[in-house]
Write a protein that holds these residues in place. Structure first.
Motif, PDB file in Angstrom:
ATOM      1  N   LEU A  95       0.044 -67.744  65.249  1.00 25.37           N
ATOM      2  CA  LEU A  95       1.425 -67.998  65.668  1.00 25.37           C
ATOM      3  C   LEU A  95       1.689 -69.459  65.998  1.00 25.37           C
ATOM      4  CD1 LEU A  95       2.043 -64.868  67.951  1.00 25.37           C
ATOM      5  CD2 LEU A  95       2.316 -65.093  65.480  1.00 25.37           C
ATOM      6  N   ARG A  96       0.862 -70.385  65.544  1.00 24.77           N
ATOM      7  CA  ARG A  96       1.110 -71.808  65.732  1.00 24.77           C
ATOM      8  C   ARG A  96       1.943 -72.341  64.575  1.00 24.77           C
ATOM      9  NH1 ARG A  96      -4.653 -74.329  66.150  1.00 24.77           N
ATOM     10  NH2 ARG A  96      -3.428 -76.251  66.299  1.00 24.77           N
ATOM     11  N   GLN A  97       2.616 -73.489  64.833  1.00 25.12           N
ATOM     12  CA  GLN A  97       3.494 -74.096  63.839  1.00 25.12           C
ATOM     13  C   GLN A  97       2.734 -75.127  63.008  1.00 25.12           C
ATOM     14  OE1 GLN A  97       6.835 -73.574  63.275  1.00 25.12           O
ATOM     15  NE2 GLN A  97       7.117 -72.012  64.868  1.00 25.12           N
ATOM     16  N   PHE A  98       2.943 -75.070  61.673  1.00 25.45           N
ATOM     17  CA  PHE A  98       2.343 -76.031  60.751  1.00 25.45           C
ATOM     18  C   PHE A  98       3.355 -76.351  59.657  1.00 25.45           C
ATOM     19  CE2 PHE A  98      -1.271 -73.795  62.536  1.00 25.45           C
ATOM     20  CZ  PHE A  98      -2.180 -74.803  62.793  1.00 25.45           C
ATOM     21  N   PRO A  99       3.268 -77.540  59.058  1.00 25.89           N
ATOM     22  CA  PRO A  99       4.085 -77.797  57.865  1.00 25.89           C
ATOM     23  C   PRO A  99       3.756 -76.794  56.773  1.00 25.89           C
ATOM     24  CG  PRO A  99       3.143 -79.836  58.709  1.00 25.89           C
ATOM     25  CD  PRO A  99       2.491 -78.719  59.476  1.00 25.89           C
ATOM     26  N   ARG A 100       4.768 -76.385  56.043  1.00 28.74           N
ATOM     27  CA  ARG A 100       4.551 -75.347  55.025  1.00 28.74           C
ATOM     28  C   ARG A 100       3.542 -75.774  53.972  1.00 28.74           C
ATOM     29  NH1 ARG A 100       8.684 -71.416  54.997  1.00 28.74           N
ATOM     30  NH2 ARG A 100       8.439 -71.060  52.776  1.00 28.74           N
ATOM     31  N   SER A 101       3.443 -77.076  53.722  1.00 35.04           N
ATOM     32  CA  SER A 101       2.482 -77.550  52.723  1.00 35.04           C
ATOM     33  C   SER A 101       1.035 -77.377  53.183  1.00 35.04           C
ATOM     34  CB  SER A 101       2.741 -79.024  52.403  1.00 35.04           C
ATOM     35  OG  SER A 101       2.669 -79.812  53.588  1.00 35.04           O
ATOM     36  N   LEU A 102       0.815 -77.293  54.488  1.00 30.27           N
ATOM     37  CA  LEU A 102      -0.542 -77.142  55.026  1.00 30.27           C
ATOM     38  C   LEU A 102      -0.829 -75.725  55.499  1.00 30.27           C
ATOM     39  CD1 LEU A 102      -0.708 -80.394  57.204  1.00 30.27           C
ATOM     40  CD2 LEU A 102      -1.432 -80.098  54.832  1.00 30.27           C
ATOM     41  N   LEU A 103       0.177 -74.859  55.502  1.00 31.31           N
ATOM     42  CA  LEU A 103       0.010 -73.545  56.093  1.00 31.31           C
ATOM     43  C   LEU A 103      -0.975 -72.684  55.312  1.00 31.31           C
ATOM     44  CD1 LEU A 103       0.929 -71.567  58.272  1.00 31.31           C
ATOM     45  CD2 LEU A 103       2.763 -70.836  56.738  1.00 31.31           C
ATOM     46  N   PRO A 111       8.427 -76.901  59.392  1.00 32.59           N
ATOM     47  CA  PRO A 111       7.396 -76.137  60.105  1.00 32.59           C
ATOM     48  C   PRO A 111       7.533 -74.649  59.829  1.00 32.59           C
ATOM     49  CG  PRO A 111       9.111 -76.822  61.632  1.00 32.59           C
ATOM     50  CD  PRO A 111       9.427 -77.485  60.309  1.00 32.59           C
ATOM     51  N   SER A 112       6.383 -73.990  59.765  1.00 33.27           N
ATOM     52  CA  SER A 112       6.347 -72.548  59.578  1.00 33.27           C
ATOM     53  C   SER A 112       5.255 -71.972  60.459  1.00 33.27           C
ATOM     54  CB  SER A 112       6.088 -72.198  58.109  1.00 33.27           C
ATOM     55  OG  SER A 112       6.149 -70.816  57.902  1.00 33.27           O
ATOM     56  N   GLU A 113       5.430 -70.735  60.860  1.00 35.82           N
ATOM     57  CA  GLU A 113       4.523 -70.112  61.819  1.00 35.82           C
ATOM     58  C   GLU A 113       3.379 -69.409  61.109  1.00 35.82           C
ATOM     59  OE1 GLU A 113       5.498 -66.460  64.334  1.00 35.82           O
ATOM     60  OE2 GLU A 113       5.889 -68.100  65.746  1.00 35.82           O
ATOM     61  N   CYS A 114       2.161 -69.663  61.576  1.00 31.76           N
ATOM     62  CA  CYS A 114       0.982 -68.965  61.052  1.00 31.76           C
ATOM     63  C   CYS A 114       1.072 -67.499  61.453  1.00 31.76           C
ATOM     64  CB  CYS A 114      -0.292 -69.599  61.598  1.00 31.76           C
ATOM     65  SG  CYS A 114      -1.806 -68.677  61.171  1.00 31.76           S
ATOM     66  N   ASP A 130      -8.060 -67.081  63.916  1.00 35.22           N
ATOM     67  CA  ASP A 130      -7.600 -65.699  64.053  1.00 35.22           C
ATOM     68  C   ASP A 130      -7.360 -65.022  62.708  1.00 35.22           C
ATOM     69  OD1 ASP A 130      -7.610 -65.793  66.844  1.00 35.22           O
ATOM     70  OD2 ASP A 130      -5.607 -66.674  66.914  1.00 35.22           O
ATOM     71  N   ARG A 131      -7.669 -65.683  61.608  1.00 37.34           N
ATOM     72  CA  ARG A 131      -7.439 -65.071  60.301  1.00 37.34           C
ATOM     73  C   ARG A 131      -8.346 -63.852  60.117  1.00 37.34           C
ATOM     74  NH1 ARG A 131     -10.802 -69.534  59.285  1.00 37.34           N
ATOM     75  NH2 ARG A 131     -12.588 -69.128  57.894  1.00 37.34           N
ATOM     76  N   ARG A 190      -3.570 -73.512  53.428  1.00 32.83           N
ATOM     77  CA  ARG A 190      -4.953 -73.925  53.676  1.00 32.83           C
ATOM     78  C   ARG A 190      -5.403 -73.509  55.074  1.00 32.83           C
ATOM     79  NH1 ARG A 190      -7.129 -80.190  53.899  1.00 32.83           N
ATOM     80  NH2 ARG A 190      -9.243 -79.705  54.612  1.00 32.83           N
ATOM     81  N   HIS A 191      -4.506 -73.658  56.056  1.00 34.82           N
ATOM     82  CA  HIS A 191      -4.860 -73.268  57.422  1.00 34.82           C
ATOM     83  C   HIS A 191      -5.175 -71.780  57.497  1.00 34.82           C
ATOM     84  CE1 HIS A 191      -4.561 -72.653  61.774  1.00 34.82           C
ATOM     85  NE2 HIS A 191      -3.687 -71.701  61.509  1.00 34.82           N
ATOM     86  N   GLN A 192      -4.338 -70.944  56.862  1.00 34.61           N
ATOM     87  CA  GLN A 192      -4.536 -69.501  56.951  1.00 34.61           C
ATOM     88  C   GLN A 192      -5.781 -69.040  56.203  1.00 34.61           C
ATOM     89  OE1 GLN A 192      -0.732 -68.025  55.501  1.00 34.61           O
ATOM     90  NE2 GLN A 192      -0.014 -67.695  57.591  1.00 34.61           N
ATOM     91  N   LYS A 193      -6.167 -69.753  55.155  1.00 36.15           N
ATOM     92  CA  LYS A 193      -7.331 -69.340  54.374  1.00 36.15           C
ATOM     93  C   LYS A 193      -8.648 -69.887  54.906  1.00 36.15           C
ATOM     94  CE  LYS A 193      -5.134 -68.542  49.884  1.00 36.15           C
ATOM     95  NZ  LYS A 193      -5.088 -68.940  48.439  1.00 36.15           N
ATOM     96  N   GLU A 194      -8.635 -71.096  55.484  1.00 36.29           N
ATOM     97  CA  GLU A 194      -9.901 -71.757  55.800  1.00 36.29           C
ATOM     98  C   GLU A 194     -10.071 -72.140  57.266  1.00 36.29           C
ATOM     99  OE1 GLU A 194     -10.222 -75.139  53.282  1.00 36.29           O
ATOM    100  OE2 GLU A 194      -9.830 -74.015  51.430  1.00 36.29           O
ATOM    101  N   GLU A 195      -8.989 -72.439  57.977  1.00 31.23           N
ATOM    102  CA  GLU A 195      -9.133 -73.068  59.282  1.00 31.23           C
ATOM    103  C   GLU A 195      -8.773 -72.172  60.465  1.00 31.23           C
ATOM    104  OE1 GLU A 195      -6.596 -76.420  58.931  1.00 31.23           O
ATOM    105  OE2 GLU A 195      -7.853 -77.454  57.442  1.00 31.23           O
ATOM    106  N   CYS A 196      -7.872 -71.226  60.295  1.00 31.88           N
ATOM    107  CA  CYS A 196      -7.383 -70.429  61.424  1.00 31.88           C
ATOM    108  C   CYS A 196      -8.506 -69.567  61.994  1.00 31.88           C
ATOM    109  CB  CYS A 196      -6.219 -69.556  60.989  1.00 31.88           C
ATOM    110  SG  CYS A 196      -5.507 -68.601  62.343  1.00 31.88           S
TER     111      CYS A 196
END
Length: 391
Positions: free
Chosen positions: A172-180, A165-168, A190-191, A182-188
């Motif tokens: 500041l939520r936890q996600f697996p590093r393999s998904l982080l 797990p790694s923090e966005c 607060d990005r 994509r989350h920061q670019k498309e889903e978050c």
């Protein structure tokens, strides 16, 4: 025939033993393993021990007084265990981190022959530093030799790190590093994002969940044409520079005499007291002329290994004798099997027998990371284009 009075001593021993057992059960298990059952004790031993089970065991014949204490029991909270209450993920960070930068690898993971881990960036940097210092690259932990042929990737560690797990950085939520990523670019939600009217000068940037409200209130779509002209002029200047490069390349491709070849830069050392690294290619023939390329690191500064910024510059040398001046345009691009990123830049020079060497010009690699990739390689393989200008 025995009477009741004769049975009292034996009966007293039984009662004392039962009382000792009852006291032991009421006291519960004793830390240190005292709750474990020992060998059965006779009535006399139990009675003679003063009615205490522990005293009876101390008096047990054959007991070793120098025996080590038994291992502590693991408490429910895990405080007596080896982890000290630390999460497994946090303990894995120190196990799987790079031995150089002490951070978790973000891409490829390399290991030395003894298994010490290095991220791709640090591994390349170690090889580049060793090349600049004319030394054999070694593992920072065990000092064994490392190279691209001696070290291999550790796919198991790469997969394990991708699941940690790694923090966005935004929510500041936890996600697996393999998904982080994509989350920061498309889903978050607060990005950080920018207004869709940035092309006409809107400087706003903020969290994604506020974008819709801002765009509904943005004043840039209502600006007059005169206000937008200054912004459009700046955009035109940038576009004009890009088009000049493309038009120059297309113009060169229409020349009558065009030559290209694959060139291989090999590392050498100067004969100075403090030797310096430089690169040179074997002689090659293009456009029926013999040429040589030379390259140097950080313009031959004294200790380039102490600098974080790394650059390469090169010069083209004409080795053949010519009857008349030869005006040429030339550029270097990456080779067909390399992944280095080079921005194309066209250089011009007029070669004569008296002036047959160009000045050193920058090799347009995008940053120091790409430069380290070239320095870490055994040889530098690029592709040279020469265009002869006919008058």
């Amino acid at each position: 025939m025995s009477g009741p009075d004769e049975r009292e001593p034996g009966g007293g021993g039984v009662v004392a033993g039962a009382a000792a057992a009852a006291l032991g059960e009421a006291a519960g298990p004793v830390p240190g393993g005292a709750e474990e059952a020992g060998p059965p004790l006779g009535p006399g031993v139990a009675a003679g021990g003063g009615g205490g089970g522990a005293a009876g065991r101390q008096a047990e014949p054959g007991a070793d007084s120098d025996a080590p204490p038994k291992k502590r029991l693991k408490l429910p909270g895990g405080a007596e265990g080896g982890g000290g209450g630390v999460k497994l993920e946090e303990r894995l960070y120190s196990v799987l981190c790079c031995t150089v930068c002490l951070d978790l690898p973000k891409a490829s993971v390399y290991q030395c022959t003894n298994g010490h881990l290095m991220c791709a960036g640090c591994f390349i940097h170690l090889l580049a530093d060793a090349r600049l210092k004319e030394e054999q690259a070694t593992c920072p932990n065990c000092r064994c030799e490392i190279s691209k042929s001696l070290c291999c990737r550790n796919l198991a560690v790469e997969k394990a790190v991708s699941e940690l797990p790694s923090e966005c950085g935004f929510c500041l939520r936890q996600f697996p590093r393999s998904l982080l990523e994509r989350h920061q670019k498309e889903e978050c939600q607060d990005r950080v994002t920018r207004c869709k009217y940035k092309r006409i000068g809107c400087p706003w940037q903020g969290p994604f969940h506020e974008l819709t409200v801002h765009e509904a209130e943005c004043t840039h779509p209502t600006k007059t044409g005169n206000e937008l002209m200054e912004i459009l002029d700046e955009m035109d200047q940038t576009h004009k520079k890009e088009m000049q490069l493309y038009n120059s390349i297309f113009g060169l491709l229409s020349f009558e005499k065009i030559g290209y070849t694959e060139v291989q830069f090999r590392p050498y050392r100067t004969d100075d007291f403090i030797t310096r690294l430089y690169y040179e290619t074997p002689r090659f023939t293009v456009l029926n002329q013999t040429w040589v390329l030379k390259a140097r690191v950080n313009d031959s500064e004294r200790n380039p290994n102490l600098s974080c910024k790394r650059t390469l510059s090169f010069q083209l040398i004409l080795k053949s004798k010519i009857n008349s001046p030869m005006e040429c345009s030339f550029l270097l691009l990456k080779g067909p099997y390399d992944d280095v990123k080079i921005n194309p830049v066209i250089y011009h020079f007029v070669f004569t027998n008296e002036n047959n060497e160009t000045d050193y010009v920058p090799l347009p690699i995008i940053d120091s990371v790409e430069c380290n990739k070239l320095l870490a390689a055994k040889n530098i393989n690029l592709r040279l284009f020469i265009f002869q200008i006919q008058k």
